[in-house]
Design an enzyme around this catalytic site. Structure first.
Site, PDB file in Angstrom:
ATOM      1  N   GLU A 233      19.336   7.645  14.381  1.00 53.08           N
ATOM      2  CA  GLU A 233      20.412   8.613  14.619  1.00 53.08           C
ATOM      3  C   GLU A 233      21.792   7.964  14.551  1.00 53.08           C
ATOM      4  OE1 GLU A 233      19.815  11.611  14.415  1.00 53.08           O
ATOM      5  OE2 GLU A 233      17.652  11.570  14.683  1.00 53.08           O
ATOM      6  N   VAL A 259      23.263   5.420  -2.019  1.00 54.34           N
ATOM      7  CA  VAL A 259      23.367   3.975  -1.808  1.00 54.34           C
ATOM      8  C   VAL A 259      22.572   3.295  -2.914  1.00 54.34           C
ATOM      9  CG1 VAL A 259      22.879   2.053  -0.248  1.00 54.34           C
ATOM     10  CG2 VAL A 259      23.626   4.248   0.681  1.00 54.34           C
TER      11      VAL A 259
END
Length: 697
Positions: A233, A259
C-alpha cells in the site's frame, strides 16, 4: 514496461471485474478508490495524467542511464525519512493491536524498502540484478500536529472499526507532515487495504492508507505471509501501480505499470516463479511487492526511481514529508526525550480472579527509561522497582496503578484510575432462580458494576421513568451525539449448579426506539467463566431487531406494550460454579434503551436451543456500499452464506468455511452486481437455515 499514459488510465475501467472476489480474497482496493475519485473530480484527473506524462519521460531517461539517482538534487538527502502515524480504530477487541505489533510492522517496512529483508536472497535468478534499495525509511512520529509528545500510535475507540471506509479515517493528521495509516477490524469492500496515488485523494483528509488489523506485522493478529500488505500500500502511496497496471484484476489480461524494468504480466495470485505467459522467454516479476502472489520480496530500480520522483513532486504534498523542517516538526530529527509514562498488562481486560496475578510492562514514550517506580494498591507487592513486575491480587475490587519512569532526560509519571478489576472466584449468588428488576439501589452498586469503555457520553443508571414490571429499570440515555460509545453493565456471578432444571435459560426484557430506520445501536449479552478475563457472546440485538418502539425523534420512554422478552440458552454452562454475565451497549446515536426483569432459571421442555447461533442481521437494508451480514457465534462451526433470488436460485456465495466464535461482519459486496428488486441472504449452520430479505433499490 512502457505504454501510453492515457491508456494506463483507461485500464481503471476494468476494476469492476475484480470486485466479486472481495468477500473471499483480501486484495488491495486502491484502483477502485482512485478510479472513483478521479471520475468525480476531473481537475484531479488532469493533474494525474500530466504527472504520468512527466514520469514516463523520467523513467525512459533513468532506464537509459542505468537508473542512476539523477533526479536527486544537490541539497536533497540520499535517504528520505517519512514520519508515520498509526490510527488504531477499535472497540477493545483484537483489532486494538499492541504497540509491539506496530513496531514489528515498522521493522518490516524498513527492511523491505531498504533491501534488508532476509528473503531478498530468495529472489529468482532472472531478477537478482534488478533488486533495489529504495533509500526510503519510515519512523513513528514523536510530535503530533500540535507539537505535543506522541509515540506515533493514536488509539481511537469507535464502531467505525466495523465499517472501514472513508468515514472511518478518524483524526486525520496533515498529509504534508505525516503518512496516515488507519487500522480497522473490517473494510466494507472486503479488501485488505487501500491507498491513494499522489494527488488523487479527495477530500485531502482521506489521503493515506486504511488496512485491516490482521494485515499489520507478523505477530499478534498479524502473520508473516500478510505482513507485506502495508509495503504494497505504501508503494501505491508513492505512486506505484500494480505490476499488471491500474486494475484490480490479476490474471485477466497482460498489462504493465509504466516502469521499464518490470516485465509485462497478467498478475499473479499464486507464487508461480517461472511464469512467462505474456512474453515468451521473459520470466515475470512474480516476487514484486506490487503483486498479489503473497511471496513478494523486492522492488526494482525503476520502481525506486518512480517512488523517489513522487517524493520530489508536489502531487499529494509528498515532497514536504522528508524535509528538514518537517522532520524537526514531527520530532524525527530531534533528540529522543522521555515524554510520557505508560504501561500495559498481560491481560487486555486488566481483569483477574482473586488470588491470580497480572504482569505489567513499561510502554513509556519515547526514550528508554533507566529506572521504574510502581505503586499497586490492593496488590502484592504494593510497590516495585522492576521493569516488568508481576503482582498478585488477593481481594476483589477495582484498583489504580501508578508508574514513574526516569532517564537522563527527566522523570514522568502516570496514574490509571480503576485500571485493575479483581473479581471473586466464588459465586455471589447460589439460589435456584436468579431474578433482578433494578428496584433496589441505584447503579452501580455492590452487585452491579458499570463500566464505561468509552470516556464521556452517558452510562447505565437506574431509572424510574419506565419499567416492564414494578417502577424501575436499567437505562442508558442514548443520544445522537454518542455514536460509537460503548457501555457495559456487569452483573453478579452465578453458581449455575444451583439453578433448577436441565436447560437453564437467561431471559430479560428490553425496550428501545430508533431515531431513524438506519440506526444500528447494538445490545449484547455475554457470559464469562474466568472472572471476566474473557467473554462469550450469548445474544446480540442490533438496530431493527432491538427496536420495539418504532422511530422516535425525541426522548423515548416506552409504554407497557413496548417491552419485549429476549432469551438466550445457558445449557452449555450448567456445570459452572462462578458464571459472570454482562450487557454491552454500543451506541449508533439511536435513542434510550432499557433493560428489566432479568431471570435465570431452568426449564425442561419446549425451549428452542439456540446455543449454536446467537444472531443474524443484515444492515443497512436496502443495501448500500457498506452493507454487511452480521453473525454472532457462541462457538466455532461451519457456516454457509449465499445470496438467492425470489425463486431460490443461488446467485452468489458470501462465505463457505469454518467460522470462529464471536462477532463477524461480512460485506455483501457491490450492489451494482444485482438489479433492482428483492433477494434473500441465507445462512446455514448446524443443520439449520436462517433467511433475511435483502432489498436492492
Amino acid at each position: 514496461m512502457k505504454k501510453l499514459t492515457r491508456s494506463l488510465f483507461a485500464a481503471f475501467s476494468l476494476f469492476l471485474a475484480g470486485t466479486g472476489a472481495f468477500a473471499q480474497h483480501k486484495y488491495c482496493h486502491t484502483d477502485e478508490m482512485v478510479h472513483r475519485s478521479l471520475n468525480a473530480h476531473p481537475e484531479l484527473k488532469s493533474a494525474y495524467l500530466a504527472e504520468e506524462e512527466r514520469l514516463s519521460v523520467l523513467d525512459t531517461k533513468a532506464a537509459a542511464e542505468g537508473y542512476t539517482d539523477q533526479q536527486r538534487g544537490p541539497l536533497m538527502p540520499p535517504i528520505y525519512k517519512i514520519p508515520v502515524v498509526f490510527h488504531i480504530i477499535h472497540q477493545n477487541g483484537p483489532e486494538n493491536i499492541s504497540d509491539a505489533q506496530i513496531h514489528d510492522q515498522m521493522r518490516i517496512l524498513n527492511e523491505d524498502f531498504r533491501k534488508m529483508n532476509s528473503d531478498i536472497s530468495a529472489v529468482v535468478p532472472a531478477f537478482t540484478g534488478t533488486t533495489a534499495d529504495s533509500e526510503i525509511e519510515f519512523e513513528l512520529a514523536r510530535k503530533d500536529p500540535n507539537g505535543n509528545c506522541t509515540n506515533g500510535i493514536d488509539r481511537i475507540f469507535s464502531d467505525e472499526t466495523n465499517i472501514g471506509d472513508e468515514s472511518s479515517k478518524l483524526n486525520y493528521w496533515p498529509r504534508s507532515k505525516y503518512l496516515n495509516v488507519w487500522v480497522v477490524k473490517t473494510i466494507t469492500s472486503g479488501a485488505a487495504g487501500y491507498a491513494y496515488l499522489p494527488g488523487t485523494a479527495w477530500p485531502t483528509n482521506t489521503d493515506g492508507i486504511i488496512i485491516l488489523s490482521t494485515y499489520i506485522g507478523s505477530i499478534g493478529t498479524g502473520m508473516p505471509q500478510r505482513s507485506r500488505a502495508l509495503t504494497h500500500e505504501i508503494g501505491h502511496f508513492l505512486n506505484l501501480q500494480h505490476v499488471w497496471g491500474n486494475s484490480n484484476s490479476p490474471g485477466v489480461a497482460c498489462g504493465d505499470d509504466n516502469v521499464t524494468d518490470t516485465p509485462v504480466t497478467k498478475g499473479h495470485t499464486t507464487c508461480n516463479l517461472t511464469d512467462a505467459t505474456c512474453t515468451p522467454g521473459v520470466v515475470e516479476n512474480v516476487q514484486n511487492f506490487m503483486e498479489y502472489s503473497y511471496c513478494s520480496n523486492m522492488f526494482t530500480p525503476g520502481q525506486k526511481t518512480r517512488m523517489r520522483a513522487a517524493l520530489n513532486s508536489g502531487a499529494g504534498q509528498r515532497n514536504s514529508l522528508w524535509t528538514a523542517a518537517n522532520l524537526t516538526a514531527t520530532g524525527i530529527s530531534t533528540p529522543v526525550v522521555l515524554c510520557q509514562a505508560d504501561f500495559i498488562s498481560d491481560n487486555s481486560s486488566n481483569t483477574v480472579c482473586q488470588g491470580n496475578s497480572l504482569t505489567f510492562t513499561d510502554a513509556s514514550w519515547n526514550g528508554n527509561p533507566t529506572s521504574w517506580s510502581w505503586t499497586f494498591p490492593g496488590g502484592t507487592p504494593s510497590t516495585s522497582t522492576d521493569s516488568v513486575p508481576e503482582i498478585q491480587y488477593n481481594t476483589p475490587g477495582i484498583y489504580d496503578v501508578t508508574l514513574s519512569v526516569t532517564n537522563a532526560s527527566g522523570t514522568v509519571s502516570v496514574t490509571k484510575p480503576g485500571y485493575v478489576t479483581v473479581n471473586s472466584n466464588t459465586a455471589s449468588f447460589t439460589g435456584s432462580v436468579y431474578q433482578e428488576g433494578f428496584e433496589a439501589s441505584a447503579l452501580p452498586n455492590s452487585t452491579w458494576v458499570v463500566r464505561n469503555q468509552s470516556p464521556g457520553g452517558n452510562t447505565w443508571v437506574q431509572t424510574g421513568t419506565a419499567a416492564a414490571t414494578g417502577t424501575k429499570s436499567a437505562m442508558i440515555g442514548n443520544l445522537s451525539t454518542y455514536s460509537g460509545y460503548v457501555d457495559e453493565l456487569i452483573g453478579p456471578s452465578i453458581d449455575m449448579t444451583a439453578i433448577t432444571g436441565t436447560s437453564p435459560m437467561f431471559t430479560f426484557k428490553t425496550a428501545f426506539a430508533q431515531r431513524n430506520s438506519s440506526n444500528t445501536d447494538k445490545l449484547q449479552l455475554f457470559v464469562s467463566t474466568n472472572c471476566g478475563m474473557s467473554w462469550t457472546l450469548r445474544k446480540s440485538l442490533t438496530g431493527a431487531t432491538l427496536n420495539s418502539g418504532g422511530v422516535v425523534t425525541g426522548t423515548y420512554v416506552p409504554n407497557a406494550t413496548q417491552w419485549v422478552e429476549q432469551s438466550a440458552t445457558l445449557s452449555g454452562f450448567v456445570n459452572q460454579t462462578n458464571l459472570y454475565f454482562m450487557f454491552r451497549f454500543t451506541s449508533d446515536g439511536g435513542n434510550y434503551v432499557y433493560i428489566d426483569d432479568i431471570n435465570i432459571s431452568g426449564v425442561t421442555t419446549g425451549v428452542e436451543d439456540l446455543a449454536s447461533f446467537s444472531g443474524f442481521n443484515l444492515y443497512p437494508n436496502p443495501i448500500a456500499e457498506n452493507t454487511v451480514v452480521e453473525l454472532n457465534l457462541p462457538e466455532k462451526q461451519f457456516v454457509n452464506i449465499t445470496v438467492t433470488d425470489v425463486l431460490g436460485r443461488e446467485l452468489d456465495v458470501l462465505y463457505n468455511d469454518q467460522m470462529g466464535e464471536g462477532e463477524h461482519l461480512l460485506p455483501v459486496g457491490n450492489q451494482s452486481k444485482y438489479s433492482q428488486g428483492v433477494y434473500f441472504i441465507r445462512t446455514s449452520l448446524n443443520g439449520k437455515s436462517f433467511t433475511k430479505k435483502m432489498i436492492v433499490q
